[in-house]
Design a protein around this motif. Structure first.
Motif, PDB file in Angstrom:
ATOM      1  N   UNK A  18      -6.691  51.515  33.850  1.00  0.00           N
ATOM      2  CA  UNK A  18      -6.210  50.528  32.979  1.00  0.00           C
ATOM      3  C   UNK A  18      -5.431  51.098  31.922  1.00  0.00           C
ATOM      4  N   UNK A  19      -5.991  52.355  31.212  1.00  0.00           N
ATOM      5  CA  UNK A  19      -5.421  52.586  30.107  1.00  0.00           C
ATOM      6  C   UNK A  19      -6.350  51.999  28.966  1.00  0.00           C
ATOM      7  N   UNK A  20      -6.103  52.654  27.864  1.00  0.00           N
ATOM      8  CA  UNK A  20      -6.891  52.143  26.467  1.00  0.00           C
ATOM      9  C   UNK A  20      -5.980  51.481  25.314  1.00  0.00           C
ATOM     10  N   UNK A  21      -4.621  51.279  25.772  1.00  0.00           N
ATOM     11  CA  UNK A  21      -4.067  50.356  24.879  1.00  0.00           C
ATOM     12  C   UNK A  21      -3.270  51.185  23.738  1.00  0.00           C
ATOM     13  N   UNK A  22      -3.264  52.766  24.077  1.00  0.00           N
ATOM     14  CA  UNK A  22      -2.360  53.384  22.752  1.00  0.00           C
ATOM     15  C   UNK A  22      -1.065  53.966  23.193  1.00  0.00           C
ATOM     16  N   UNK A  23      -0.534  53.468  24.349  1.00  0.00           N
ATOM     17  CA  UNK A  23       0.676  54.176  24.814  1.00  0.00           C
ATOM     18  C   UNK A  23       1.749  53.851  23.888  1.00  0.00           C
ATOM     19  N   UNK A  24       2.079  52.639  23.698  1.00  0.00           N
ATOM     20  CA  UNK A  24       3.322  52.288  22.670  1.00  0.00           C
ATOM     21  C   UNK A  24       3.045  52.686  21.360  1.00  0.00           C
ATOM     22  N   UNK A  25       1.693  52.680  20.975  1.00  0.00           N
ATOM     23  CA  UNK A  25       1.495  53.193  19.446  1.00  0.00           C
ATOM     24  C   UNK A  25       1.604  54.291  19.285  1.00  0.00           C
ATOM     25  N   UNK A  26       1.323  55.192  20.192  1.00  0.00           N
ATOM     26  CA  UNK A  26       1.527  57.034  20.308  1.00  0.00           C
ATOM     27  C   UNK A  26       3.125  56.921  20.278  1.00  0.00           C
ATOM     28  N   UNK A  27       3.941  56.211  21.064  1.00  0.00           N
ATOM     29  CA  UNK A  27       5.326  56.166  21.089  1.00  0.00           C
ATOM     30  C   UNK A  27       6.037  56.068  19.768  1.00  0.00           C
ATOM     31  N   UNK A  28       5.526  55.014  19.120  1.00  0.00           N
ATOM     32  CA  UNK A  28       6.225  54.583  17.837  1.00  0.00           C
ATOM     33  C   UNK A  28       5.790  55.764  16.870  1.00  0.00           C
ATOM     34  N   UNK A  29       4.549  56.044  16.846  1.00  0.00           N
ATOM     35  CA  UNK A  29       4.066  57.348  15.866  1.00  0.00           C
ATOM     36  C   UNK A  29       4.752  58.600  16.081  1.00  0.00           C
ATOM     37  N   UNK A  30       5.105  59.003  17.317  1.00  0.00           N
ATOM     38  CA  UNK A  30       5.819  60.109  17.498  1.00  0.00           C
ATOM     39  C   UNK A  30       7.230  60.069  17.157  1.00  0.00           C
ATOM     40  N   UNK A  31       7.934  58.766  17.410  1.00  0.00           N
ATOM     41  CA  UNK A  31       9.378  58.408  17.129  1.00  0.00           C
ATOM     42  C   UNK A  31       9.458  58.536  15.459  1.00  0.00           C
ATOM     43  N   UNK A  32       8.479  57.916  14.719  1.00  0.00           N
ATOM     44  CA  UNK A  32       8.689  58.096  13.243  1.00  0.00           C
ATOM     45  C   UNK A  32       8.495  59.444  12.863  1.00  0.00           C
ATOM     46  N   UNK A  33       7.767  60.117  13.382  1.00  0.00           N
ATOM     47  CA  UNK A  33       7.748  61.432  13.032  1.00  0.00           C
ATOM     48  C   UNK A  33       8.686  62.454  13.141  1.00  0.00           C
ATOM     49  N   UNK A  34       9.633  62.027  13.957  1.00  0.00           N
ATOM     50  CA  UNK A  34      11.031  62.599  14.508  1.00  0.00           C
ATOM     51  C   UNK A  34      12.084  61.730  13.695  1.00  0.00           C
ATOM     52  N   UNK A  35      11.736  60.956  12.721  1.00  0.00           N
ATOM     53  CA  UNK A  35      12.910  60.338  11.873  1.00  0.00           C
ATOM     54  C   UNK A  35      13.546  59.307  12.944  1.00  0.00           C
ATOM     55  N   UNK A  36      13.023  58.901  14.177  1.00  0.00           N
ATOM     56  CA  UNK A  36      13.419  57.844  14.893  1.00  0.00           C
ATOM     57  C   UNK A  36      12.816  56.484  14.722  1.00  0.00           C
ATOM     58  N   UNK A  37      13.475  55.459  15.353  1.00  0.00           N
ATOM     59  CA  UNK A  37      12.890  54.124  15.431  1.00  0.00           C
ATOM     60  C   UNK A  37      12.614  53.692  16.785  1.00  0.00           C
ATOM     61  N   UNK A  38      11.731  53.062  17.197  1.00  0.00           N
ATOM     62  CA  UNK A  38      11.174  52.730  18.620  1.00  0.00           C
ATOM     63  C   UNK A  38      11.145  51.276  18.568  1.00  0.00           C
ATOM     64  N   UNK A  39      11.919  50.328  19.326  1.00  0.00           N
ATOM     65  CA  UNK A  39      11.876  48.983  19.303  1.00  0.00           C
ATOM     66  C   UNK A  39      11.817  48.494  20.884  1.00  0.00           C
ATOM     67  N   UNK A  40      11.716  47.314  21.072  1.00  0.00           N
ATOM     68  CA  UNK A  40      11.340  46.662  22.274  1.00  0.00           C
ATOM     69  C   UNK A  40      11.913  45.288  22.376  1.00  0.00           C
ATOM     70  N   UNK A  41      12.286  44.806  23.595  1.00  0.00           N
ATOM     71  CA  UNK A  41      12.539  43.576  23.894  1.00  0.00           C
ATOM     72  C   UNK A  41      12.245  43.139  25.134  1.00  0.00           C
ATOM     73  N   UNK A  42      11.972  41.926  25.201  1.00  0.00           N
ATOM     74  CA  UNK A  42      11.391  41.329  26.550  1.00  0.00           C
ATOM     75  C   UNK A  42      12.678  41.008  27.554  1.00  0.00           C
ATOM     76  N   UNK A  43      12.569  41.408  28.637  1.00  0.00           N
ATOM     77  CA  UNK A  43      13.706  41.217  29.719  1.00  0.00           C
ATOM     78  C   UNK A  43      13.780  39.571  30.073  1.00  0.00           C
ATOM     79  N   UNK A  44      14.805  39.052  30.081  1.00  0.00           N
ATOM     80  CA  UNK A  44      14.796  37.680  30.542  1.00  0.00           C
ATOM     81  C   UNK A  44      15.047  37.659  32.032  1.00  0.00           C
ATOM     82  N   UNK A  45      15.379  38.585  32.705  1.00  0.00           N
ATOM     83  CA  UNK A  45      15.196  38.639  34.188  1.00  0.00           C
ATOM     84  C   UNK A  45      14.298  39.693  34.872  1.00  0.00           C
ATOM     85  N   UNK A  46      13.596  39.410  35.427  1.00  0.00           N
ATOM     86  CA  UNK A  46      12.812  40.328  36.349  1.00  0.00           C
ATOM     87  C   UNK A  46      11.651  40.787  35.175  1.00  0.00           C
TER      88      UNK A  46
END
Length: 413
Positions: free
Chosen positions: A372-400
């Motif tokens: 099931x995972x522990x719920x740290x996946x996207x938070x780690x993605x966001x932290x790594x992105x910020x460390x590289x001067x990047x931004x991580x964003x997400x949007x919900x898909x309307x289809x599928x």
């Protein structure tokens, strides 16, 4: 605050007083420069020559003016031949009258100017004090807000009430308006960070307490008495599984902490090649779940840490595969615009999407099911992105259903 207002008052008042003094001096000098000539012309035009002759006959002694004579008198004096006595006496009277009028006018002008300047000085100080107070009012509000926030329990507000005040300065655009708005924005970010930290601490304690409780129960209950070998084997497997879960949680927390400290060294990383390797590594798990993974790896070079970028790609693809539906799909693409991962899956409410980047946040409550995972996946993605001067964003898909996660890097090597 008081000293700054006194300084601004002294500055504004001094400048206004200096301007008033200069204006008074200039006016005085300009009036004095041409006052004698003006008065002489006026006197000669208003008093007839015959009257001047009569006045001059009563004069006890001639008076020689220290001031230059009018232009028409200079011309007469410059002409050859002696002047008539009547003209001479008339010029003397004119000079004395002009001098007396000039002195009286200058004294009156100087007295009135000094009185007006004194009143102007008092008014300048009052206006400068009022103006300084108006200018420094936002600064006083900012100072009071900061003092209040530093002197109270920021996390102890009643439910539904935020202890974080806002300035909300109602003023025309300007430097102080931008300062107040910037301070309001900073307070908003601080409130979100403190709230996230509070949730993070509570969730981390809960996530770590559960494995410890399971381990304790397995040791106290499962191994009580004289358990048979099969029971010991089951307990052993359970303890190992719980230990692996705890290890993942601790590893994720350490990774978050290391990313928040920034990168110690940067090297060019071929993100498109790392994306292909990650997709190949997860191909077996995707096939087992009935998920199709499509890779569109356009050339993309990023200056950063290769290990962390691999972990970023792994978390993105692993989340997309595991939080999917049978027969679903995952698409990953890299290129100049960054990394984009789109997956099908459950419908995600728009209000929930930003919360998924917080540690231990999930779309549904955790059931502690295998994998099931522990719920740290996207938070780690966001932290790594910020460390590289990047931004991580997400949007919900309307289809599928599912999400589309994008990582945008500002600079590439």
């Amino acid at each position: 605050m008081g000293s700054e207002r006194v300084r601004l008052t002294a500055l504004y008042g001094g400048l206004l007083l200096l301007a008033g003094g200069l204006l008074t001096g200039v006016v005085y000098l300009l009036v004095k420069e041409g006052l004698y000539s003006t008065i002489s012309v006026a006197v000669n035009g208003a008093v007839p020559a015959k009257r001047l002759d009569e006045l001059s006959s009563a004069t006890p002694a001639p008076f020689v003016s220290p001031c230059p004579l009018p232009t028409w008198q200079d011309a007469r004096l410059a002409s050859p031949g002696p002047l008539p006595p009547a003209v001479t006496r008339g010029m003397t009277v004119t000079s004395r009258v002009s001098d007396a009028v000039e002195n009286a006018a200058l004294e009156r002008l100087l007295t009135v100017s000094l009185l007006v300047l004194a009143a102007y000085a008092v008014l300048s100080v009052v206006l400068a004090w009022w103006m300084a107070g108006r200018v420094l009012r936002p600064v006083a509000v900012i100072t009071e807000t900061a003092r209040r926030l530093s002197g109270e329990d920021l996390l102890g507000a009643p439910p539904g009430h935020s202890p974080w005040g806002r300035i909300a300065l109602d003023a025309p655009p300007g430097e102080l308006k931008r300062l107040a708005d910037t301070f309001d924005g900073m307070l908003g970010r601080m409130e979100r960070l403190v709230s996230a930290q509070q949730r993070f601490a509570a969730n981390a304690a809960h996530e770590l307490r559960t494995p410890v409780a399971v381990q304790r129960a397995a040791a106290e209950i499962g191994l009580a008495g004289a358990p048979d070998p099969q029971r010991v084997a089951r307990i052993r497997a359970k303890l190992i599984d719980v230990a692996e879960t705890s290890e993942k949680i601790i590893e994720g927390l350490l990774l978050l902490a290391s990313c928040d400290r920034g990168l110690a060294e940067r090297r060019p990383v071929a993100v498109h090649e790392a994306a292909r390797r990650t997709a190949e590594a997860l191909a077996a798990e995707a096939a087992e779940r009935g998920v199709t993974v499509t890779v569109d790896a356009g050339p993309m070079m990023v200056s950063g840490d290769a290990v962390l970028l691999d972990r970023l790609l792994h978390n993105l693809l692993a989340n997309a595969v595991r939080h999917n539906v049978p027969g679903g799909r995952v698409e990953i693409s890299t290129g100049p615009d960054g990394i984009e991962v789109t997956n099908t899956g459950p419908v995600v409410p728009d209000a929930t999407v930003p919360l998924l980047f917080e540690p231990f946040r999930r779309l549904t409550e955790r059931t502690h099911a295998p994998g099931e995972g522990v719920g740290l996946g996207l938070s780690i993605v966001d932290s790594i992105a910020r460390a590289h001067g990047a931004t991580a964003t997400a949007t919900a898909n309307t289809e599928g259903g599912g999400l589309t996660v994008r990582v945008r890097f500002e600079t590439n090597p």
